[in-house]
Write an enzyme that holds these catalytic residues in place. Sequence first.
Site, short mmCIF file in Angstrom:
data_model
loop_
_atom_site.label_atom_id
_atom_site.label_comp_id
_atom_site.label_asym_id
_atom_site.label_seq_id
_atom_site.Cartn_x
_atom_site.Cartn_y
_atom_site.Cartn_z
N CYS A 224 0.87 -1.18 0.00
CA CYS A 224 0.00 0.00 0.00
C CYS A 224 0.91 1.23 0.00
O CYS A 224 0.95 2.00 0.96
CB CYS A 224 -0.92 0.00 1.21
SG CYS A 224 -1.88 -1.52 1.41
N GLY A 228 5.06 6.59 -1.41
CA GLY A 228 6.33 5.87 -1.39
C GLY A 228 7.29 6.27 -0.29
O GLY A 228 8.46 5.90 -0.35
N CYS A 337 -1.90 3.87 10.65
CA CYS A 337 -1.73 5.10 11.42
C CYS A 337 -3.01 5.33 12.22
O CYS A 337 -3.70 6.32 12.07
CB CYS A 337 -1.40 6.30 10.53
SG CYS A 337 -2.58 6.61 9.20
#
Length: 383
Positions: A224, A228, A337
């Site tokens: 995912c 990057g 997150c």
Amino acid sequence: MQPAARAAAAMAVLDRVLAGEPAEKALTAWGRGARYAGSGDRNAVRDLVFEALRCRRSFAALGGGLTGRGLILGAMRSMGQDMQQWYGEGAYAPAPPAADEAGRVPEGDEALDVPDWLAPALRRALGDDYAPVMQAMRQRAPVVLRVNAGRSTRDAARSRLLAEGIATRPHPLAAFALEVTEGVRKVQSSAAYAEGVVELQDASSQAVVEALPLADGMRVLDHCAGGGGKTLAMAARARLRLWAHDATPRRMADLPPRAARAGVAVTLTERPEATAPYDLVLADAPCSGSGSWRRDPEGKWALTPERLAELVALQGQILDRCAAMVAPAGTLAYATCSFLCDENEDQVTAFLARNAGWTCTGQHRFSPLQGGDGFFLALLARA
């Protein structure tokens, strides 16, 4: 622009956001129509808008209502500002507060700017840290850089940045992290950034990558990948064969130039199964984003129970897909997150129940109390 004019502009932008327009789009539209506003004015209005969004619930209470005007009035009261400089006469100044805009002092979860429906889940996840973490999420996030270990040492990078008017200090959460203390707005125009010596990356994101069992020669998939950031951080840690994938390939549009700037090779793929198996697969899965609310405060108020349930289901699907691409004795690294157990520990427990032959070799939680975003990482090993 005078402070009163900046306040009025922020009120107008916030009204558009509250009506459903993304904050960045609303700010851009205001900026195009405000030719008189200089860069300092635009930055000040932007800061007011995002401060109000981070503290939307408490500011609305203090300001007498959930409107652009109410949020900015609440912001001024929260900071103990002299109200006279923010209101007055003139073409661009808002009217002084009316009697029905007296507001009230927020309490409990309202004072912490937590949606009521999420408070029990956050308390479960954070325990005694609930109040201090939620208080930290009301503040602006620090700007943190990652020094590219393939290009520079941390001390050398600090010297280069300082020569360009950017002061930094080492961040304790990651070995190559630098927190910017002065010159934040100069970073992306600096030579150090342009030459790939540093990248913008949150300290917790860096800590997640440092916790991965990487070694030279490994085949690694960032499943995912998004922009990057973690792909490049992994490349800086070891000589890897790297692939990057994202369900929405356009999110990776900036990755090739970023990789070239950093001096690393990354293969973008829409069919990661075609080059499986991998020694390590990183699945930084789509999630509620509760750990990054400081950076995306709109996400806090947009999240619903239905959307959270969709995300939990999607995370399970991603884990199962990634597991099938891991080589024998390889590692599946699952990250979010998010603070929420539904997306973290509970997700790992459900994965292990569905998939025989896997074990969890370690779990890590990173917190705003450590100076970074809220992140969770689980390392899953294939027998």
